[in-house]
Write a protein that holds these residues in place. Structure first.
Motif, PDB file in Angstrom:
ATOM      1  N   SER A 238      59.105  11.205   6.561  1.00  0.00           N
ATOM      2  CA  SER A 238      58.512  10.869   7.725  1.00  0.00           C
ATOM      3  C   SER A 238      58.604  12.062   8.729  1.00  0.00           C
ATOM      4  CB  SER A 238      59.154   9.636   8.434  1.00  0.00           C
ATOM      5  OG  SER A 238      58.403   9.255   9.842  1.00  0.00           O
ATOM      6  N   PHE A 239      57.537  12.686   8.990  1.00  0.00           N
ATOM      7  CA  PHE A 239      57.457  13.780   9.931  1.00  0.00           C
ATOM      8  C   PHE A 239      55.862  13.976  10.204  1.00  0.00           C
ATOM      9  CE2 PHE A 239      56.583  14.956   5.695  1.00  0.00           C
ATOM     10  CZ  PHE A 239      55.545  15.960   5.490  1.00  0.00           C
ATOM     11  N   SER A 240      55.707  14.980  11.051  1.00  0.00           N
ATOM     12  CA  SER A 240      54.423  15.157  11.715  1.00  0.00           C
ATOM     13  C   SER A 240      54.117  16.596  11.574  1.00  0.00           C
ATOM     14  CB  SER A 240      54.630  14.813  13.369  1.00  0.00           C
ATOM     15  OG  SER A 240      55.693  15.619  13.952  1.00  0.00           O
ATOM     16  N   ALA A 241      52.591  16.620  12.060  1.00  0.00           N
ATOM     17  CA  ALA A 241      52.121  18.097  12.136  1.00  0.00           C
ATOM     18  C   ALA A 241      51.392  17.963  13.517  1.00  0.00           C
ATOM     19  CB  ALA A 241      50.877  17.840  11.042  1.00  0.00           C
ATOM     20  N   GLU A 242      51.859  19.398  14.019  1.00  0.00           N
ATOM     21  CA  GLU A 242      51.081  19.775  15.437  1.00  0.00           C
ATOM     22  C   GLU A 242      50.137  20.712  15.177  1.00  0.00           C
ATOM     23  OE1 GLU A 242      52.725  21.480  19.704  1.00  0.00           O
ATOM     24  OE2 GLU A 242      53.742  21.810  17.894  1.00  0.00           O
ATOM     25  N   PHE A 243      48.712  20.194  15.531  1.00  0.00           N
ATOM     26  CA  PHE A 243      47.498  21.197  15.531  1.00  0.00           C
ATOM     27  C   PHE A 243      47.204  21.603  16.883  1.00  0.00           C
ATOM     28  CE2 PHE A 243      47.166  18.144  12.058  1.00  0.00           C
ATOM     29  CZ  PHE A 243      46.280  18.829  11.015  1.00  0.00           C
ATOM     30  N   ALA A 244      46.819  23.062  16.896  1.00  0.00           N
ATOM     31  CA  ALA A 244      46.876  23.595  18.149  1.00  0.00           C
ATOM     32  C   ALA A 244      45.283  24.276  18.059  1.00  0.00           C
ATOM     33  CB  ALA A 244      47.723  24.648  18.423  1.00  0.00           C
ATOM     34  N   TRP A 245      44.210  24.000  19.066  1.00  0.00           N
ATOM     35  CA  TRP A 245      43.058  24.679  18.983  1.00  0.00           C
ATOM     36  C   TRP A 245      42.862  25.252  20.349  1.00  0.00           C
ATOM     37  CZ3 TRP A 245      44.169  19.568  18.937  1.00  0.00           C
ATOM     38  CH2 TRP A 245      43.827  18.764  19.857  1.00  0.00           C
ATOM     39  N   TRP A 246      41.800  26.300  20.480  1.00  0.00           N
ATOM     40  CA  TRP A 246      41.338  26.920  21.549  1.00  0.00           C
ATOM     41  C   TRP A 246      40.168  27.628  21.401  1.00  0.00           C
ATOM     42  CZ3 TRP A 246      45.258  28.101  18.314  1.00  0.00           C
ATOM     43  CH2 TRP A 246      45.249  29.606  17.782  1.00  0.00           C
ATOM     44  N   PRO A 247      39.623  27.777  22.599  1.00  0.00           N
ATOM     45  CA  PRO A 247      38.241  28.660  22.532  1.00  0.00           C
ATOM     46  C   PRO A 247      38.897  30.122  22.208  1.00  0.00           C
ATOM     47  CG  PRO A 247      38.132  27.139  24.551  1.00  0.00           C
ATOM     48  CD  PRO A 247      39.644  27.138  23.961  1.00  0.00           C
ATOM     49  N   VAL A 248      37.931  30.719  21.481  1.00  0.00           N
ATOM     50  CA  VAL A 248      38.610  32.254  21.094  1.00  0.00           C
ATOM     51  C   VAL A 248      38.601  33.132  22.305  1.00  0.00           C
ATOM     52  CG1 VAL A 248      37.908  34.148  19.749  1.00  0.00           C
ATOM     53  CG2 VAL A 248      37.795  31.938  18.707  1.00  0.00           C
ATOM     54  N   ASP A 249      37.469  32.972  23.165  1.00  0.00           N
ATOM     55  CA  ASP A 249      37.508  33.658  24.444  1.00  0.00           C
ATOM     56  C   ASP A 249      38.266  33.108  25.569  1.00  0.00           C
ATOM     57  OD1 ASP A 249      35.857  31.626  24.737  1.00  0.00           O
ATOM     58  OD2 ASP A 249      34.289  32.765  25.626  1.00  0.00           O
ATOM     59  N   HIS A 250      39.191  32.212  25.461  1.00  0.00           N
ATOM     60  CA  HIS A 250      39.929  31.432  26.461  1.00  0.00           C
ATOM     61  C   HIS A 250      41.198  31.001  25.629  1.00  0.00           C
ATOM     62  CE1 HIS A 250      37.504  31.949  30.042  1.00  0.00           C
ATOM     63  NE2 HIS A 250      36.519  31.533  29.360  1.00  0.00           N
ATOM     64  N   TYR A 281      35.874  28.100  18.425  1.00  0.00           N
ATOM     65  CA  TYR A 281      37.303  27.589  18.487  1.00  0.00           C
ATOM     66  C   TYR A 281      38.027  28.366  17.279  1.00  0.00           C
ATOM     67  CZ  TYR A 281      35.970  24.177  21.740  1.00  0.00           C
ATOM     68  OH  TYR A 281      35.411  23.503  22.941  1.00  0.00           O
ATOM     69  N   ALA A 282      39.459  28.603  17.766  1.00  0.00           N
ATOM     70  CA  ALA A 282      40.359  29.044  16.588  1.00  0.00           C
ATOM     71  C   ALA A 282      41.489  27.827  16.694  1.00  0.00           C
ATOM     72  CB  ALA A 282      41.141  30.026  17.049  1.00  0.00           C
ATOM     73  N   TRP A 283      42.042  27.687  15.354  1.00  0.00           N
ATOM     74  CA  TRP A 283      43.125  26.816  15.325  1.00  0.00           C
ATOM     75  C   TRP A 283      44.221  26.793  14.284  1.00  0.00           C
ATOM     76  CZ3 TRP A 283      43.739  23.442  11.009  1.00  0.00           C
ATOM     77  CH2 TRP A 283      42.960  23.469   9.870  1.00  0.00           C
ATOM     78  N   GLN A 284      45.394  26.545  14.337  1.00  0.00           N
ATOM     79  CA  GLN A 284      46.412  26.510  13.446  1.00  0.00           C
ATOM     80  C   GLN A 284      47.088  25.109  13.529  1.00  0.00           C
ATOM     81  OE1 GLN A 284      48.963  29.435  16.430  1.00  0.00           O
ATOM     82  NE2 GLN A 284      48.671  29.913  14.189  1.00  0.00           N
ATOM     83  N   VAL A 285      48.129  25.168  12.524  1.00  0.00           N
ATOM     84  CA  VAL A 285      48.805  23.810  12.577  1.00  0.00           C
ATOM     85  C   VAL A 285      50.495  24.360  11.983  1.00  0.00           C
ATOM     86  CG1 VAL A 285      48.230  23.413  10.213  1.00  0.00           C
ATOM     87  CG2 VAL A 285      48.910  21.704  11.418  1.00  0.00           C
ATOM     88  N   ARG A 286      51.450  23.458  12.367  1.00  0.00           N
ATOM     89  CA  ARG A 286      52.647  23.536  11.835  1.00  0.00           C
ATOM     90  C   ARG A 286      53.236  22.044  11.691  1.00  0.00           C
ATOM     91  NH1 ARG A 286      56.215  25.781  17.239  1.00  0.00           N
ATOM     92  NH2 ARG A 286      55.438  23.888  18.587  1.00  0.00           N
ATOM     93  N   ALA A 287      54.356  22.171  10.845  1.00  0.00           N
ATOM     94  CA  ALA A 287      54.975  21.076  10.577  1.00  0.00           C
ATOM     95  C   ALA A 287      56.244  20.487  11.245  1.00  0.00           C
ATOM     96  CB  ALA A 287      54.887  20.738   9.210  1.00  0.00           C
ATOM     97  N   LYS A 288      56.580  19.634  11.620  1.00  0.00           N
ATOM     98  CA  LYS A 288      58.000  19.271  12.379  1.00  0.00           C
ATOM     99  C   LYS A 288      58.497  18.035  11.744  1.00  0.00           C
ATOM    100  CE  LYS A 288      57.508  19.948  16.855  1.00  0.00           C
ATOM    101  NZ  LYS A 288      56.935  19.900  18.287  1.00  0.00           N
TER     102      LYS A 288
END
Length: 789
Positions: A238-250, A281-288
């Motif tokens: 049991s764990f989670s994934a944290e997604f992050a996204w943001w406008p490329v120019d911001h 948008y750009a995005w990436q993810v990590r697991a925790k």
């Protein structure tokens, strides 16, 4: 020493709970036991020999053998750490057990030290460098000790952090004891580590935006930016994934979302509600897990496009038009032009024809046209619709086109056009118009499809001999046209005369009377009839020279019956079955009465009426009759076959009379039934009260005659449900009857019911008249008046 025993106890207790299935709180860590994968020892008496995985126990210290030769030994144990890469060791206890001790009075000084990595098995002459010693040794009182343990957490963590895939430890005595045989010992040839560890989830990989790989950097429509990645955790379900996204120019507008899941490997998050139109948008993810976090994944990109095209495409075709009977046909392809009308947002078209055919076609340029080559699957009226699609997959309004597909099934001509069951006919298939045919695929009813090559003229002929009366002989045929496609269906039902017999029904069919039915065969070659009466046991009889046969049946019951018959030929062909309805008249007597007609109310109750019996058959000698709930008897028939009886109904209920005829031969007919309804003869009742009566008041009543032959009247009173005696009343000279009664003396209100009737000289009573009064001590003096029933 005490702290070492405490850790060993804790690990052993936790392992016991896990084995026993006892629930423990969810944790990111894992409890496991790691055993040494190999062992060896070195011996001073053989300085250049490596003793690898030998049989027997692991020796340490000095020992003098029978040949007076002294052996000084150390034992080495190697652990495989390849599955612990990146792990954090939370707790670890290393244990083994003594198997022999030279002198139990000598203090235990056994040491466990980490060695430097070595490329080959150690020998006495070539020993690996010894590094730090493990601390926290436990020294149980037993000798030899079943368990001896050390704290192993620092050494394991140091090896894992250094990236080592293996760890070797040496079990030995300290220098001051090593050469003294008094301290020599042997141990089990395996070391075990009971440990609690945690490894971080893997760095997410296989990233996708919708169905697009990370490298695609796609243009996405509304709902198309769902982010997925694959990751796992070596020791946590049991764990989670944290997604992050943001406008490329911001990049300062970074947003995050969490996907928590159990026993999963694919993380998912849809940021659709938080996205703006026309933004990259750009995005990436990590697991925790609860103790560790993976590294951030690679970075993906996508651009949003939430605006659908505004133009409905125009759909046209010269191959298929709306006019009837139309062009083309099933299996004949036609071109349809889809036109975006210059709307440069449209780069392709999503089209659909009928209910099952659809697809996507790219435009020749943004805002341009495309051609769909469509082959209809059905004939008659159809439509094609198309929507403009932009680069992100957004679709605009629909443009529709209606057209008509001509029928193009092959023709079928049979010779003869109509024939009896068992007769052979030739059926020829021909192509439709100029479509041509190379072969025909046909089937009869639900049979298997058969392929028949076409002749030079494009036609083909089959021979059919219908023999089964239960089959429809529906021929379905399609042509393989010269374009290689199958045409629409053609064919039809063979016109088969199934030889339905004809049945002549005699007039006047009656119960108990022989009836002769004539059967006529129509199927050529018929040799027998098989018939049944009302679905009973079938009977087979021969067909006469003139194609007929006669059947004599004596019906046992009247009304509805069925005579069913079919024929069979000498070749075993069975015709269709004729089902003929037969109405059978009853042989029961007919009952009539002018005094009590069955249509409507007749005479009065207690008044005799004449009932006449007659029979539809001659030879009646008597009639037996029974009036339900009343009289019954037998009366002889007169010379004309009739008889009459006088019956007296005693109630106004519907009367039911049953009559049977007995013939000279002793046989008895079916029953005849007759019902009638007598009129009421209850005398009208009038009393001099219009309301309630006072206790002790005298009430006067009058009865008016109705019953023919009236001889007397009678009445009775019922007070509060208690019935009084019947009281007779003599009629006056005018036929009326008068009487009086005194209302009961009572101090409480009560209900008084009055019933009255008349009777004839035979004592037969009529039905009753009825009225009721309230007797009320508080009532005012009753006003004179008349109450009549």
């Amino acid at each position: 020493m005490g702290s070492g025993r405490s850790k060993a106890t804790t690990i052993a207790a936790t392992a016991a709970l896990l084995l026993a299935g006892t629930a423990i709180p969810a944790s990111a860590s894992e409890y496991l036991t790691l055993r040494s994968s190999s062992w060896s020892y070195v011996d001073s008496a053989a300085p250049k020999t490596a003793f690898v995985n030998p049989a027997g126990d692991a020796p340490i210290g000095a020992k003098v053998t029978a040949d007076h030769k002294k052996h000084v030994t150390k034992s080495y144990f190697t652990f495989d750490l390849s599955n612990l890469r990146g792990a954090t060791v939370l707790d670890a206890r290393l244990t083994t057990g003594e198997t022999a001790v030279a002198d139990c009075t000598a203090p235990r000084g056994t040491e466990l030290r980490v060695t430097a990595p070595a490329k080959k098995a150690p020998t006495w002459a070539d020993q690996p460098r010894e590094l730090g010693a493990l601390s926290g040794r436990s020294d149980p009182a037993g000798c030899p000790a079943e368990y001896v343990g050390w704290d192993a957490e620092p050494q394991l963590q140091q090896a894992i952090d250094a990236g080592r895939t293996a760890l070797t430890l040496v079990l030995r005595l300290p220098d001051e004891q090593q050469y003294d045989p008094r301290f020599g010992r042997t141990y089990r040839p395996v070391l075990s580590v009971s440990m609690q560890k945690n490894q971080p989830p893997t760095t997410p990989a296989n990233l996708k935006t919708g169905q697009h790989a990370c490298a695609d950097a796609p243009l996405v429509q509304r709902g198309g930016a769902a982010m997925t990645a694959r990751t796992s955790d070596p020791d946590d379900y049991s764990f989670s994934a944290e997604f992050a996204w943001w406008p490329v120019d911001h990049p300062d507008r970074r947003a995050t979302g969490i996907d928590s899941y159990v026993n999963g490997t694919e993380a998912y998050y849809d940021p659709d509600a938080q996205l703006a139109d026309g933004v990259t948008y750009a995005w990436q993810v990590r697991a925790k897990d609860s103790l560790a976090t993976s590294a951030w994944s690679e970075t993906c990109r996508f651009t949003t496009d939430f605006s659908a095209p505004a133009t409905a495409p125009a759909v046209t075709s010269t191959d298929y038009v709306y006019e009837v009977p139309g062009k083309g046909g099933i299996g004949i392809p036609g071109d349809f032009t889809l036109d975006a009308g210059g709307d440069t947002q449209i780069v392709g078209f999503q089209w659909q024809a009928g209910y099952t055919d659809s697809g996507y076609v790219a435009a020749d340029r943004p805002g341009g046209t495309a051609t769909v080559r469509y082959t209809p699957r059905s004939d008659g009226p159809m439509s094609m619709s198309a929507r403009g699609v932009d680069a992100a997959g957004n679709s605009g309004p629909s443009g529709d086109y209606r057209f008509f597909v001509a029928r193009n099934g092959p023709s079928m001509t049979c010779t003869p056009a109509r024939a009896f069951l068992g007769e052979t006919r030739q059926c020829t298939f021909g192509p439709h118009g100029t479509d041509g045919a190379t072969e025909y695929v046909y089937k009869i009813d639900d049979g298997a499809e058969t392929t028949l090559p076409a002749g030079p003229e494009g036609t083909a002929t089959i021979t059919v001999t219908p023999t089964d009366v239960t089959k429809s002989y529906d021929v379905s045929v399609r042509a393989r046209m010269t374009n290689g496609n199958l045409s629409g269906p053609g064919g039809g039902r063979l016109d088969v005369d199934r030889g339905l017999p004809v049945i002549d029904v005699p007039a006047g069919t009656m119960v108990g009377k022989p009836a002769v039915f004539t059967l006529h065969a129509t199927l050529p070659g018929s040799v027998s009839f098989t018939y049944d009466w009302d679905g009973g046991e079938p009977v087979t009889i021969p067909v006469g020279p003139d194609g007929t046969a006669q059947v004599t049946i004596v019906p046992e019951t009247p009304y509805s019956h069925w005579l069913n018959a079919h024929t069979t030929t000498a070749a075993g062909l069975v015709s269709a079955t004729e089902e003929t309805y037969v109405s059978v008249a009853t042989n029961g007597p007919v009952v009539t009465s002018t005094d009590f007609p069955s249509c409507c109310q007749g005479g009065y109750v207690t008044t005799p009426g004449t009932f006449t019996f007659s029979s539809p058959l001659p030879g009646v000698v008597s009639y037996a009759y029974s009036l339900y709930g009343g009289e019954s008897g037998t009366v002889p028939a007169g010379p004309d076959g009739t008889a009459s009886v006088a019956l007296t109904p005693l109630t106004t209920s519907t009367q039911y009379l049953t009559v049977t005829s007995t013939f000279a031969d002793g046989s008895v007919s079916r029953p005849g039934y007759y019902s009638f309804s007598p009129k009421s003869a209850a005398p009208p009742l009038a009393c001099d009260l219009t309301g309630g009566a006072r206790p002790g008041q005298v009430v006067h009543c009058t009865l008016t005659p109705v019953q023919p032959g009236l001889a007397s009247y009678g009445y009775r009173l019922t007070a509060n449900g208690e019935t009084g005696p019947d009281v007779a009343v003599r009629p006056g000279t005018d036929g009326t009857g008068t009487f009086e009664f005194t209302a009961p003396a009572t101090e409480t209100r009560m209900r008084l019911s009055l019933y009255a009737w008349s009777a004839n000289a035979a004592g037969q009573r009529t039905d009753t008249s009825y009225t009721s009064f309230s007797v009320d001590p508080d009532a005012r003096a009753a006003r004179p008046g008349v109450r009549a029933v």
